[in-house]
Write a protein that holds these residues in place. Structure first.
Motif, PDB file in Angstrom:
ATOM      1  N   PRO A   1       0.834  -1.202   0.000  1.00 51.42           N
ATOM      2  CA  PRO A   1       0.000   0.000   0.000  1.00 51.42           C
ATOM      3  C   PRO A   1       0.870   1.254   0.000  1.00 51.42           C
ATOM      4  CG  PRO A   1       0.015  -0.990   2.175  1.00 51.42           C
ATOM      5  CD  PRO A   1       0.763  -1.925   1.265  1.00 51.42           C
ATOM      6  N   PHE A   2       0.436   2.244  -0.744  1.00 52.27           N
ATOM      7  CA  PHE A   2       1.131   3.527  -0.794  1.00 52.27           C
ATOM      8  C   PHE A   2       0.089   4.612  -0.562  1.00 52.27           C
ATOM      9  CE2 PHE A   2       3.619   7.026  -2.373  1.00 52.27           C
ATOM     10  CZ  PHE A   2       4.903   6.685  -1.982  1.00 52.27           C
ATOM     11  N   PRO A   3      -0.150   4.964   0.710  1.00 51.98           N
ATOM     12  CA  PRO A   3      -1.218   5.914   1.004  1.00 51.98           C
ATOM     13  C   PRO A   3      -0.892   7.371   0.688  1.00 51.98           C
ATOM     14  CG  PRO A   3      -0.252   5.122   3.038  1.00 51.98           C
ATOM     15  CD  PRO A   3       0.399   4.362   1.919  1.00 51.98           C
ATOM     16  N   THR A   4       0.361   7.692   0.372  1.00 54.27           N
ATOM     17  CA  THR A   4       0.696   9.068   0.000  1.00 54.27           C
ATOM     18  C   THR A   4       0.301   9.272  -1.455  1.00 54.27           C
ATOM     19  OG1 THR A   4       2.513   9.116   1.586  1.00 54.27           O
ATOM     20  CG2 THR A   4       2.528  10.799  -0.140  1.00 54.27           C
ATOM     21  N   LEU A   5      -0.827   9.918  -1.665  1.00 52.65           N
ATOM     22  CA  LEU A   5      -1.400  10.071  -2.995  1.00 52.65           C
ATOM     23  C   LEU A   5      -0.620  11.057  -3.857  1.00 52.65           C
ATOM     24  CD1 LEU A   5      -3.747   9.489  -4.961  1.00 52.65           C
ATOM     25  CD2 LEU A   5      -5.041  11.283  -3.769  1.00 52.65           C
ATOM     26  N   PHE A   6      -0.226  12.182  -3.272  1.00 53.55           N
ATOM     27  CA  PHE A   6       0.445  13.233  -4.039  1.00 53.55           C
ATOM     28  C   PHE A   6       1.859  13.459  -3.524  1.00 53.55           C
ATOM     29  CE2 PHE A   6      -4.124  14.390  -4.250  1.00 53.55           C
ATOM     30  CZ  PHE A   6      -4.297  14.142  -5.597  1.00 53.55           C
ATOM     31  N   TRP A   7       2.762  13.677  -4.461  1.00 51.95           N
ATOM     32  CA  TRP A   7       4.176  13.836  -4.156  1.00 51.95           C
ATOM     33  C   TRP A   7       4.659  15.116  -4.821  1.00 51.95           C
ATOM     34  CZ3 TRP A   7       6.404  10.274  -1.001  1.00 51.95           C
ATOM     35  CH2 TRP A   7       7.781  10.299  -0.870  1.00 51.95           C
ATOM     36  N   LEU A   8       5.253  16.012  -4.054  1.00 53.19           N
ATOM     37  CA  LEU A   8       5.774  17.270  -4.567  1.00 53.19           C
ATOM     38  C   LEU A   8       7.121  17.014  -5.238  1.00 53.19           C
ATOM     39  CD1 LEU A   8       5.111  20.336  -4.530  1.00 53.19           C
ATOM     40  CD2 LEU A   8       6.436  20.475  -2.423  1.00 53.19           C
ATOM     41  N   VAL A   9       7.255  17.371  -6.513  1.00 52.19           N
ATOM     42  CA  VAL A   9       8.508  17.132  -7.241  1.00 52.19           C
ATOM     43  C   VAL A   9       9.186  18.415  -7.706  1.00 52.19           C
ATOM     44  CG1 VAL A   9       7.879  14.794  -7.979  1.00 52.19           C
ATOM     45  CG2 VAL A   9       7.330  16.749  -9.468  1.00 52.19           C
ATOM     46  N   CYS A  10       8.580  19.568  -7.435  1.00 52.28           N
ATOM     47  CA  CYS A  10       9.151  20.852  -7.830  1.00 52.28           C
ATOM     48  C   CYS A  10      10.325  21.192  -6.910  1.00 52.28           C
ATOM     49  CB  CYS A  10       8.086  21.946  -7.748  1.00 52.28           C
ATOM     50  SG  CYS A  10       8.727  23.611  -7.984  1.00 52.28           S
ATOM     51  N   PRO A  11      11.538  21.286  -7.448  1.00 51.08           N
ATOM     52  CA  PRO A  11      12.694  21.557  -6.589  1.00 51.08           C
ATOM     53  C   PRO A  11      12.593  22.881  -5.826  1.00 51.08           C
ATOM     54  CG  PRO A  11      13.398  21.014  -8.830  1.00 51.08           C
ATOM     55  CD  PRO A  11      11.909  21.113  -8.845  1.00 51.08           C
ATOM     56  N   ARG A  12      12.055  23.910  -6.458  1.00 50.97           N
ATOM     57  CA  ARG A  12      11.942  25.218  -5.808  1.00 50.97           C
ATOM     58  C   ARG A  12      11.003  25.141  -4.602  1.00 50.97           C
ATOM     59  NH1 ARG A  12       8.614  29.265  -5.555  1.00 50.97           N
ATOM     60  NH2 ARG A  12       7.157  28.444  -7.084  1.00 50.97           N
ATOM     61  N   LEU A  13       9.841  24.519  -4.787  1.00 51.88           N
ATOM     62  CA  LEU A  13       8.906  24.383  -3.665  1.00 51.88           C
ATOM     63  C   LEU A  13       9.447  23.459  -2.584  1.00 51.88           C
ATOM     64  CD1 LEU A  13       5.440  24.289  -5.450  1.00 51.88           C
ATOM     65  CD2 LEU A  13       6.292  26.036  -3.879  1.00 51.88           C
ATOM     66  N   ASN A  14      10.084  22.374  -2.999  1.00 52.88           N
ATOM     67  CA  ASN A  14      10.679  21.473  -2.000  1.00 52.88           C
ATOM     68  C   ASN A  14      11.712  22.210  -1.153  1.00 52.88           C
ATOM     69  OD1 ASN A  14       9.479  18.855  -2.052  1.00 52.88           O
ATOM     70  ND2 ASN A  14      10.355  18.538  -4.075  1.00 52.88           N
TER      71      ASN A  14
END
Length: 170
Positions: free
Chosen positions: A47-60
């Motif tokens: 199971p992978f309950p984390t639906l959304f993953w932030l990939v924008c380097p600037r926002l991260n």
């Protein structure tokens, strides 16, 4: 719409590794650059309950900076002191659970049941958290916020708006 090979390659570049369970580009910038990805509920039969993953380097990076500066603890104290914010967070988790459920197709649902994981998704909210009153990670909250606005994402936006002149990551 399926993820194109070019999008998959760009997400891999942003993550520094091949993405596992990449289901969609949930949010893209104005030039089509992936900002938030959506991940499948079941990845390699887990199971992978984390639906959304932030990939924008600037926002991260911006979130890394404020997390390192103790913003999670300050936001958590504010939420703990405000019943309306706590209830809003619970509602955010409930809406997120329903949204995640809407992406699970019949075959995935059947496999989740076969593996004994169906109940995992009934009690795990934003970022896979079970305690609906706690902030565990601003990255997952903000990724979800960019798809569907939520309380913690709104508080983070307010923080950035109030501190933008002093924020070196702005």
């Amino acid at each position: 719409m399926p993820v194109s090979p070019q999008q998959q390659a760009r997400v891999a570049e942003l993550l520094g590794r091949e993405p596992r369970g990449l289901a969609a580009i949930a949010v893209a910038g104005s030039g089509g650059e992936p900002v938030v990805i959506r991940v499948a509920a079941l990845v390699d039969d887990k199971p992978f309950p984390t639906l959304f993953w932030l990939v924008c380097p600037r926002l991260n990076y911006r979130i890394d900076v404020v997390e390192a500066g103790g913003l999670i603890a300050r936001l958590q104290a504010r939420i703990d002191a405000d019943p309306a914010l706590r209830e809003a967070m619970v509602e955010d988790h409930r809406r997120h659970i329903a949204l995640r459920d809407s992406y699970i197709d019949a075959a995935q649902r059947q496999r989740l049941q076969q593996l004994g994981f169906a109940a995992v998704f009934e009690c795990k909210g934003i970022g896979g958290i079970a305690d609906f009153g706690r902030i565990r990670c601003l990255h997952t909250w903000y990724a979800a916020h960019l798809v569907e606005p939520n309380t913690v994402g709104r508080l983070l936006d307010e923080y950035w708006a109030a501190s933008a002149p002093e924020d070196p990551a702005a």
